[in-house]
Design an enzyme around this catalytic site. Structure first.
Site, PDB file in Angstrom:
ATOM      1  N   HIS A 166      22.507  57.744  26.589  1.00 19.84           N
ATOM      2  CA  HIS A 166      21.782  57.277  27.779  1.00 19.84           C
ATOM      3  C   HIS A 166      21.992  58.249  28.945  1.00 19.84           C
ATOM      4  O   HIS A 166      21.021  58.673  29.596  1.00 19.84           O
ATOM      5  CB  HIS A 166      22.277  55.880  28.151  1.00 19.84           C
ATOM      6  CG  HIS A 166      21.627  55.300  29.359  1.00 19.84           C
ATOM      7  ND1 HIS A 166      20.597  54.384  29.297  1.00 19.84           N
ATOM      8  CD2 HIS A 166      21.854  55.502  30.695  1.00 19.84           C
ATOM      9  CE1 HIS A 166      20.230  54.055  30.529  1.00 19.84           C
ATOM     10  NE2 HIS A 166      20.976  54.717  31.399  1.00 19.84           N
ATOM     11  N   GLU A 167      23.243  58.612  29.199  1.00 18.45           N
ATOM     12  CA  GLU A 167      23.522  59.506  30.316  1.00 18.45           C
ATOM     13  C   GLU A 167      23.035  60.926  30.027  1.00 18.45           C
ATOM     14  O   GLU A 167      22.619  61.644  30.939  1.00 18.45           O
ATOM     15  CB  GLU A 167      25.025  59.503  30.628  1.00 18.45           C
ATOM     16  CG  GLU A 167      25.580  58.141  31.035  1.00 18.45           C
ATOM     17  CD  GLU A 167      24.890  57.529  32.251  1.00 18.45           C
ATOM     18  OE1 GLU A 167      24.352  58.299  33.081  1.00 18.45           O
ATOM     19  OE2 GLU A 167      24.883  56.299  32.382  1.00 18.45           O
TER      20      GLU A 167
END
Length: 342
Positions: A166-167
């Site tokens: 996600h990051e």
């Protein structure tokens, strides 16, 4: 100064680690400059802040987190990319270790990923700083030592591997969140068909409204300020995207994609939702934005061809040496093909 020691590990597969000699590896990439080498990302620099207490276990936990992230990135990009090698920069005020090699060009302030104490008000929340616009890489990813070390902190955000993906979507590809940010994005909207939908991606994610929501005919009539929330179902599957929505949901595996290119309805991008991804990326799906990033990952002088595989193989573009002219001509085709190594 972060100029004393570093650690490099190489991930030849998705889960096993082997050490490589720093003197051999030093010339493969410059400090903090990420590139793609045979589908594997190299040049990733993780810097540990000098305010972090010395802890050898922290280094091993960093390896665990990013090895898991490599496997999940491989899945999220449909078997197309993973973390090939990563350098860890250890603070000068830590003790010497035989496993350390001298730093060459690496600098803490050039780190792609920073391990440091949390900022006031954010606690241990992972984040990426400085995404200037859609499709442009962020400045750095921030993870706290507590996040790396404490499983109870990690569980707040789901598995560590999916959180890293996600990051990484923010950091590398310049894409945005697809969940409603508290007090900033509407938690629901009226769709083009006239139904009220919770802000989410994909629409295959099921759930229910909280008791605080005043619901008439299945539609909420109160807002977030009244305590109204949408609770995603943890039992009902049927979706695998988007990992930029809520990576902690149990069936979340992929980035969302356009309806024409999605493998299933559970991956289809919700272009009507009032998310930051839609607003900043002109309603493109995350996967479309990721594919656009091929412009940055295929450098001048490298060769790129495009082939579609079904029951037979069809060459859509022959192997050509990349330059600005070729890149511009191939970009429209790359946006609709699913066979790019991104």
């Amino acid at each position: 100064m972060w100029s004393k020691v570093d650690i490099v590990w190489f991930i030849p597969t998705l889960v096993s680690l082997s050490w490589i000699n720093r003197e051999v590896d030093c010339c493969m990439h410059s400090s903090g400059v990420i590139s793609l080498d045979n589908n594997g990302y190299i040049g990733i620099l993780i810097g540990i802040d000098e305010g972090v207490a010395e802890n050898q276990e922290l280094i091993e936990k960093i390896k665990e987190v990013f090895t898991a992230g490599s496997a999940d990135l491989y899945t999220a990009t449909r078997n197309r990319s993973y973390f090939k090698n990563i350098t860890i920069s250890v603070p000068k005020n830590w003790s010497d270790s035989p496993s350390y090699d001298p730093l060459t060009s690496e600098r803490y302030d050039k780190s792609n990923i920073i391990i440091a104490e949390g900022r006031e008000g954010l606690g241990n929340t992972p984040y990426v700083a400085g995404i200037p616009e859609c499709g442009v890489s962020g400045r750095y990813m921030h993870l706290t030592p507590q996040y790396i070390m404490d499983p109870s902190v990690q569980r707040l955000y789901g598995t560590a591997g999916k959180l890293v993906v996600h990051e990484w979507g923010h950091l590398r590809y310049g894409v945005y969140d697809e969940y409603p940010r508290r007090s900033r994005d509407p938690i629901y909207y009226t769709s083009s068909s006239g139904t009220v939908e919770a802000t989410r991606c994909s629409l295959a994610i099921q759930g229910e409204w909280s008791p605080e929501c005043q619901v008439q005919n299945g539609e909420p009539t109160t807002g977030e300020e009244d305590g109204c929330r949408f609770f995603d179902s943890w039992q009902t599957g049927g979706y695998s995207a988007s990992i930029m929505y809520k990576q902690f949901l149990p069936y979340m595996m992929h980035f969302c994609d356009s309806e024409n290119n999605s493998d299933s309805s559970g991956m289809v991008h919700n272009y009507e939702a009032p998310t930051k991804q839609n607003v900043q990326c002109n309603y493109k799906s995350v996967w479309e934005a990721v594919v656009n990033y091929i412009n940055n990952d295929v450098q001048d002088g490298e060769y790129l061809g495009m082939v579609v595989f079904s029951s037979t193989a069809a060459v859509k573009s022959p192997l050509v040496e990349m330059n600005d002219t070729q890149r511009a001509s191939m970009l429209p085709l790359s946006q609709v093909l699913e066979t790019l190594a991104v």
